[in-house]
Design a protein around this motif. Structure first.
Motif, PDB file in Angstrom:
ATOM      1  N   PHE A 597       0.822  -1.221   0.000  1.00 20.70           N
ATOM      2  CA  PHE A 597       0.000   0.000   0.000  1.00 20.70           C
ATOM      3  C   PHE A 597       0.853   1.266   0.000  1.00 20.70           C
ATOM      4  O   PHE A 597       0.420   2.302  -0.515  1.00 20.70           O
ATOM      5  N   ILE A 598       2.068   1.199   0.549  1.00 20.59           N
ATOM      6  CA  ILE A 598       2.947   2.362   0.467  1.00 20.59           C
ATOM      7  C   ILE A 598       3.324   2.629  -0.982  1.00 20.59           C
ATOM      8  O   ILE A 598       3.372   3.789  -1.439  1.00 20.59           O
ATOM      9  N   ASN A 599       3.593   1.572  -1.753  1.00 15.47           N
ATOM     10  CA  ASN A 599       3.909   1.754  -3.170  1.00 15.47           C
ATOM     11  C   ASN A 599       2.747   2.390  -3.923  1.00 15.47           C
ATOM     12  O   ASN A 599       2.920   3.298  -4.733  1.00 15.47           O
ATOM     13  N   ILE A 600       1.521   1.886  -3.667  1.00  8.04           N
ATOM     14  CA  ILE A 600       0.358   2.409  -4.378  1.00  8.04           C
ATOM     15  C   ILE A 600       0.063   3.845  -3.956  1.00  8.04           C
ATOM     16  O   ILE A 600      -0.163   4.731  -4.793  1.00  8.04           O
ATOM     17  N   LEU A 601       0.061   4.125  -2.628  1.00  6.64           N
ATOM     18  CA  LEU A 601      -0.219   5.478  -2.145  1.00  6.64           C
ATOM     19  C   LEU A 601       0.871   6.462  -2.544  1.00  6.64           C
ATOM     20  O   LEU A 601       0.594   7.640  -2.794  1.00  6.64           O
ATOM     21  N   SER A 602       2.126   5.982  -2.613  1.00  4.30           N
ATOM     22  CA  SER A 602       3.212   6.861  -3.044  1.00  4.30           C
ATOM     23  C   SER A 602       2.996   7.322  -4.476  1.00  4.30           C
ATOM     24  O   SER A 602       3.218   8.502  -4.809  1.00  4.30           O
ATOM     25  N   ASN A 603       2.555   6.395  -5.340  1.00  2.00           N
ATOM     26  CA  ASN A 603       2.266   6.782  -6.719  1.00  2.00           C
ATOM     27  C   ASN A 603       1.117   7.774  -6.777  1.00  2.00           C
ATOM     28  O   ASN A 603       1.155   8.747  -7.534  1.00  2.00           O
ATOM     29  N   ALA A 604       0.069   7.537  -5.972  1.00  2.71           N
ATOM     30  CA  ALA A 604      -1.063   8.461  -5.948  1.00  2.71           C
ATOM     31  C   ALA A 604      -0.608   9.845  -5.492  1.00  2.71           C
ATOM     32  O   ALA A 604      -1.023  10.868  -6.052  1.00  2.71           O
ATOM     33  N   TYR A 605       0.265   9.868  -4.483  1.00  2.00           N
ATOM     34  CA  TYR A 605       0.772  11.150  -3.985  1.00  2.00           C
ATOM     35  C   TYR A 605       1.653  11.849  -5.027  1.00  2.00           C
ATOM     36  O   TYR A 605       1.506  13.046  -5.288  1.00  2.00           O
ATOM     37  N   LYS A 606       2.564  11.078  -5.656  1.00  2.00           N
ATOM     38  CA  LYS A 606       3.522  11.687  -6.589  1.00  2.00           C
ATOM     39  C   LYS A 606       2.851  12.208  -7.853  1.00  2.00           C
ATOM     40  O   LYS A 606       3.250  13.237  -8.393  1.00  2.00           O
ATOM     41  N   TYR A 607       1.825  11.482  -8.336  1.00  2.00           N
ATOM     42  CA  TYR A 607       1.244  11.829  -9.629  1.00  2.00           C
ATOM     43  C   TYR A 607      -0.056  12.642  -9.509  1.00  2.00           C
ATOM     44  O   TYR A 607      -0.741  12.844 -10.506  1.00  2.00           O
ATOM     45  N   THR A 608      -0.398  13.076  -8.285  1.00  2.00           N
ATOM     46  CA  THR A 608      -1.561  13.943  -8.102  1.00  2.00           C
ATOM     47  C   THR A 608      -1.080  15.362  -7.828  1.00  2.00           C
ATOM     48  O   THR A 608      -0.259  15.596  -6.929  1.00  2.00           O
ATOM     49  N   ASN A 609      -1.568  16.304  -8.611  1.00  2.00           N
ATOM     50  CA  ASN A 609      -1.137  17.696  -8.493  1.00  2.00           C
ATOM     51  C   ASN A 609      -1.806  18.361  -7.301  1.00  2.00           C
ATOM     52  O   ASN A 609      -2.869  17.924  -6.820  1.00  2.00           O
ATOM     53  N   PRO A 610      -1.227  19.458  -6.778  1.00  2.00           N
ATOM     54  CA  PRO A 610      -1.855  20.210  -5.673  1.00  2.00           C
ATOM     55  C   PRO A 610      -3.293  20.584  -6.019  1.00  2.00           C
ATOM     56  O   PRO A 610      -3.612  20.952  -7.155  1.00  2.00           O
ATOM     57  N   GLY A 611      -4.183  20.463  -5.009  1.00  2.00           N
ATOM     58  CA  GLY A 611      -5.596  20.724  -5.231  1.00  2.00           C
ATOM     59  C   GLY A 611      -6.387  19.475  -5.546  1.00  2.00           C
ATOM     60  O   GLY A 611      -7.621  19.520  -5.576  1.00  2.00           O
ATOM     61  N   GLY A 612      -5.726  18.358  -5.788  1.00  2.00           N
ATOM     62  CA  GLY A 612      -6.401  17.116  -6.126  1.00  2.00           C
ATOM     63  C   GLY A 612      -6.841  16.352  -4.894  1.00  2.00           C
ATOM     64  O   GLY A 612      -6.688  16.813  -3.750  1.00  2.00           O
ATOM     65  N   THR A 613      -7.379  15.157  -5.118  1.00  2.00           N
ATOM     66  CA  THR A 613      -7.872  14.333  -4.016  1.00  2.00           C
ATOM     67  C   THR A 613      -7.345  12.909  -4.146  1.00  2.00           C
ATOM     68  O   THR A 613      -7.126  12.402  -5.247  1.00  2.00           O
ATOM     69  N   VAL A 614      -7.171  12.255  -2.985  1.00  2.00           N
ATOM     70  CA  VAL A 614      -6.820  10.836  -2.904  1.00  2.00           C
ATOM     71  C   VAL A 614      -7.717  10.213  -1.842  1.00  2.00           C
ATOM     72  O   VAL A 614      -7.809  10.749  -0.725  1.00  2.00           O
ATOM     73  N   SER A 615      -8.352   9.112  -2.178  1.00  2.00           N
ATOM     74  CA  SER A 615      -9.228   8.442  -1.209  1.00  2.00           C
ATOM     75  C   SER A 615      -8.816   6.981  -1.074  1.00  2.00           C
ATOM     76  O   SER A 615      -8.362   6.356  -2.030  1.00  2.00           O
ATOM     77  N   MET A 616      -8.993   6.451   0.135  1.00  2.00           N
ATOM     78  CA  MET A 616      -8.661   5.055   0.420  1.00  2.00           C
ATOM     79  C   MET A 616      -9.853   4.433   1.154  1.00  2.00           C
ATOM     80  O   MET A 616     -10.234   4.903   2.237  1.00  2.00           O
ATOM     81  N   THR A 617     -10.432   3.400   0.562  1.00  2.00           N
ATOM     82  CA  THR A 617     -11.611   2.748   1.139  1.00  2.00           C
ATOM     83  C   THR A 617     -11.307   1.269   1.382  1.00  2.00           C
ATOM     84  O   THR A 617     -10.843   0.571   0.481  1.00  2.00           O
ATOM     85  N   LEU A 618     -11.574   0.811   2.613  1.00  2.00           N
ATOM     86  CA  LEU A 618     -11.363  -0.590   2.976  1.00  2.00           C
ATOM     87  C   LEU A 618     -12.704  -1.193   3.360  1.00  2.00           C
ATOM     88  O   LEU A 618     -13.424  -0.647   4.199  1.00  2.00           O
ATOM     89  N   ARG A 619     -13.041  -2.326   2.723  1.00  2.00           N
ATOM     90  CA  ARG A 619     -14.270  -3.017   3.110  1.00  2.00           C
ATOM     91  C   ARG A 619     -14.031  -4.528   3.120  1.00  2.00           C
ATOM     92  O   ARG A 619     -13.168  -5.035   2.409  1.00  2.00           O
ATOM     93  N   GLU A 620     -14.812  -5.212   3.942  1.00  5.22           N
ATOM     94  CA  GLU A 620     -14.686  -6.667   4.099  1.00  5.22           C
ATOM     95  C   GLU A 620     -15.717  -7.364   3.229  1.00  5.22           C
ATOM     96  O   GLU A 620     -16.910  -7.023   3.259  1.00  5.22           O
ATOM     97  N   CYS A 621     -15.257  -8.350   2.454  1.00  7.86           N
ATOM     98  CA  CYS A 621     -16.141  -9.120   1.572  1.00  7.86           C
ATOM     99  C   CYS A 621     -16.128 -10.580   2.006  1.00  7.86           C
ATOM    100  O   CYS A 621     -15.130 -11.070   2.536  1.00  7.86           O
ATOM    101  N   PRO A 622     -17.226 -11.293   1.774  1.00 12.30           N
ATOM    102  CA  PRO A 622     -17.289 -12.709   2.179  1.00 12.30           C
ATOM    103  C   PRO A 622     -16.338 -13.571   1.346  1.00 12.30           C
ATOM    104  O   PRO A 622     -15.998 -13.233   0.216  1.00 12.30           O
TER     105      PRO A 622
END
Length: 852
Positions: A597-622
């Protein structure tokens, strides 16, 4: 008439034997030449072995001598006041002999009288080391006749100075027995004859007295200068050896031994006028020569057996019944053999008549008898249009003109049709009847080679595909190296540049803080690049394993959010998260999961310009498995996105849509490849949706075994009290001077008293030399000379005094992988920190260990 027939038989046998005899003589000559060349190559290989041993030993002895001289200089400096004020030196010298590990440590006072730990005294005014030492010199000295024990010794001396006045000379010695242990080598279970000789050719020490005594009993003198005048050494080699030890140069030479020639090498020591003299064991060389000769003798025996068998065959073959009935039986047997060999068609060829008989009538729709011309035309008719008719013509011409000594004519025939359905035949002509030296009959065998050819074709396509993939991978790695060169040099340039600016503007507080922050940021980028490359190397090697423990989903998510929340806020990116789970306790490898998740979030942080948004949603599935759930994490950003054409290559190694030069974003192109490999290890899945200039959405699904929340251990907050460190004594085992200086400064500032050992052996020695409780903790490096940290820890844990064996030991090492951490705990360490270490993390770990 009978006599003429016998003479004719003997003549024909003789004619056939002559070329065989010529071949046999040629092979014997070739064997003796081969044997000679093998012995020469063995000599050359042995020469290379002994050269490597001699050079390696000379380098090791130089290191030992230089280190020993440094120790003696330190003794002269540190204990100068005690030598100047004392009248009884025995206690001090005894302690130095034990701590410094010399055989003897002596002090020669200014009057020239030597003092020993055994209260012995001797007049040393004529000794070279006393004269030079009183003149302020320190160096290595040789003693061929010790006045105390009569032994040969190597000494290291340094002047003792008090208030700029030389009050005496400290000299430490290694005895001949000690040096002998350091120069003992074995090759193939034979002792290597090794000597340390002076520039005058005097032998200072030999590898084993037994081996040398045996040589001396056969007439070899004890000194090298005398030895080279014996029959063991030629005049030419004697000059080579003499020039080498007198001029301190390297040289190889040949020794004429009792059992055979062997080789030697002489290598000088740069730290003194001594040389290392080594001879490859004569017994080992003799065995090697004997093994070569034994192979040759076996080959000669085999040749004679084969030759005898051939003579027997020639004689017996002339008495074989050549009657028609026997020939027909032979043909019948051949037909049966050919049919068993999956023969599709068998034709009997009558060469003089140029006709054939079909013996099997299995495959070809031809007449049971016919002419060779009609058979040839039929094969031309059914063959593939791409097959040259000339090949078939040549095949039948060779049959009609066949001579017994020739190879069997053969032809590969492709029958007309598509590549997937065409039949292939391997056609071979074999003679079966000879009259007056001319072949009169033979058989043409048709073997179906279709399956074989298709396998070959499939194998060829596989090779071409493997070549294509290899070239593709090679191109990707080449591209990666070009990008990595830039991406590594960029933070390195920043670190070096801002270091220079920091040196220039160190009086400006604002610039100093700014430069230090930028140096720290660049170091973090560089460390991330290195970690990614090393992690990929471990994955490729296949050493990665999951280490699953019970952990809290909420705690894991909180720590992950904390890492990026401040970063996102500083870049003006809105970072949100949502958690919808029923079971908050699962079994997982938290370290590898965090890396995903650090790799994925790091990419989201690096490639998102100021003023943008990043969201992370965790849910449990059967999940279909009882006691398991699938945890789905979706990370969405409004960043620059990716082209759809790039998505299929997203998880390939070294793959980047654009280099850091184009995007101004640092990276290796390994992050998503690492993510994919780790998810495969966890039986997880990943889906990526992205659109250029719109954003990217990545969904990760990982199955986890559910755990009991009551079993979760509450992790204490990592805090520490600086006052608890004051006066605590740490033994620091670190061979790198820079790392040691940094650690001493950090620990000293925190209140610790730090003492350093430069390797594992010295660490064990310093610990056992002090009373239990003198040291409160050991900070242990792993990769050190003489003894590594793992071995040192095992020795400490095995001490009989539990007050020493139970001392806390913390690994602080560049061996940063999980298997390195596990090895640290297996060896008996209490903790593991990977370099580079954050100061706060180090102090918290020390606080925890001291509190236990």
């Amino acid at each position: 008439m009978e006599t003429k027939k016998k003479q004719s038989i003997r003549f024909r046998i003789g004619v056939k034997l002559i070329p065989i005899l010529v071949v046999l003589v040629a092979m014997l000559a070739a064997f003796f030449q081969f044997s000679k060349q093998n012995r020469e190559s063995t000599m050359e290989r042995n020469e290379a072995y002994i050269e490597d041993f001699a050079k390696s030993l000379s380098e090791r002895m130089d290191t030992t001598f230089s280190s020993s001289l440094s120790v003696v200089r330190s003794i002269a400096n540190v204990y100068s006041d005690e030598f100047a004020q004392s009248t009884d030196y025995s206690e001090l010298l005894s302690r130095l002999e034990m701590e410094a590990q010399f055989d003897h440590v002596r002090f020669v006072d200014s009057a020239g009288y030597s003092h020993t730990s055994a209260h012995e005294m001797g007049d040393m005014r004529d000794r070279d080391y006393y004269i030079r030492g009183m003149q302020g010199e320190s160096s290595v000295t040789l003693v061929l006749d010790s006045r105390f024990n009569g032994q040969r010794q190597i000494g290291f001396y340094a002047p003792v100075t008090v208030d700029n006045t030389i009050v005496g000379v400290v000299v430490a010695f290694y005895n001949e027995a000690t040096l002998r242990r350091d120069i003992q080598y074995e090759i193939y279970n034979y002792q290597v004859q090794t000597c340390i000789v002076t520039s005058e050719g005097k032998t200072l020490v030999e590898s084993t007295s037994e081996a040398m005594d045996a040589a001396y009993a056969n007439g070899a003198p004890t000194d090298l200068c005398d030895f080279i005048r014996t029959d063991y050494v030629s005049k030419e080699n004697a000059k080579i050896i003499s020039r080498a030890y007198t001029e301190s140069t390297e040289a190889s030479f040949v020794i004429n031994g009792k059992l055979g020639d062997t080789v030697g090498y002489i290598a000088p020591l740069s730290s003194s006028s001594l040389s290392i003299y080594m001879i490859f064991p004569e017994g080992a060389a003799t065995e090697m020569y004997a093994s070569v000769d034994q192979v040759g003798r076996r080959l000669v025996i085999v040749l004679f057996v084969v030759f005898g068998a051939y003579i027997y065959f020639l004689i017996m073959s002339h008495f074989v019944n050549l009657k028609r009935e026997a020939e027909q039986n032979r043909i019948a047997n051949y037909v049966a053999t050919a049919e068993n060999a999956v023969s599709k068609e068998l034709l009997l060829i009558h060469i003089p008549e140029k006709t054939y008989d079909d013996l099997t009538k299995n495959e070809l729709p031809i007449e049971s008898t016919g002419t060779i011309t009609s058979l040839k035309n039929y094969l031309i008719y059914i063959s593939d249009s791409q097959q040259k008719d000339a090949e078939i013509e040549e095949f039948f011409e060779r049959i009609l003109k066949y001579e017994p000594a020739e190879h069997f004519p053969s032809l590969n025939l492709k029958r007309s049709g598509e590549s997937e359905t065409a039949n292939y035949y391997n056609i071979v002509f074999v003679p079966v009847e000879t009259v007056d030296g001319k072949v009169t009959k033979g058989v043409i065998i048709f073997r179906d080679a279709t399956l074989e050819r298709r396998r070959e074709e499939a194998s060829r396509k596989q090779l071409e595909e493997a070549k294509r993939l290899a070239e593709q991978a090679n191109a990707a790695k080449t591209s990666f190296l070009f990008h990595m060169s830039h991406d590594i040099r960029t933070p390195m340039n920043a670190i070096m540049g801002f270091t220079e600016l920091l040196r220039k503007y160190q009086e400006d507080p604002e610039k100093r803080i700014d430069y230090l922050q930028k140096i720290e940021n660049s170091s973090t980028v560089l460390l991330s690049l290195i970690n990614n490359v090393l992690e990929m190397a471990r994955i490729e090697k296949g050493t990665l394993e999951l280490t699953e423990n019970l952990c809290s989903v909420h705690s894991f998510n909180d720590k992950l959010y904390t890492i990026f929340d401040d970063m996102m806020e500083r870049k003006n990116i809105t970072f949100t998260r949502t958690i919808e789970v029923e079971h908050a306790s699962v079994y997982c490898d938290a370290i590898k999961l965090r890396e995903i998740f650090i790799n994925i979030l790091s990419n989201a942080y690096k490639y998102t310009n100021p003023g943008g948004t990043v969201s992370m949603t965790l849910r449990e599935c059967p999940s279909d498995r009882e006691g398991w759930s699938i945890y789905e994490t979706k990370i969405t950003d409004t960043g620059v996105g990716m082209e759809e054409s790039f998505l299929p290559t997203l998880f390939e190694e070294f793959s980047r849509e654009h280099s850091s030069t184009d995007t101004k974003v640092d990276g290796t192109g390994l992050g998503m490849s690492i993510v994919k490999r780790l998810l495969d290890l966890m039986n997880g899945e990943i889906d990526v949706e992205s659109k250029k200039n719109v954003g990217t959405s990545i969904t990760v699904r990982i199955p986890h075994r559910l755990g009991d929340e009551s079993e979760l251990e509450e992790q204490p907050n990592a805090t520490y009290n600086p006052e608890a460190f004051r006066g605590k004594r740490i033994l620091l085992a670190e061979d790198n001077d820079f790392n040691a200086e940094i650690a001493e400064e950090i620990l000293g500032s925190a209140g610790f008293v730090v003492e350093r050992a430069e390797n594992g052996a010295e660490c064990v020695q310093m610990l056992t030399a002090m009373e239990p409780g003198y040291y409160d903790l050991i900070l242990m490096d792993v990769q050190m000379p003489k003894m590594n940290g793992y071995d040192a820890t095992r020795i400490i844990r095995g001490l009989t005094d539990r007050r020493l064996s139970q001392i806390p030991i913390l690994a602080m090492t560049a061996n940063a992988f999980e298997e390195d951490r596990q090895e640290a705990f297996r060896s008996g360490m209490n903790g593991h920190l990977a370099k580079p270490v954050a100061v706060s993390e180090l102090l918290r770990e020390l606080s925890n260990l001291l509190a236990e």
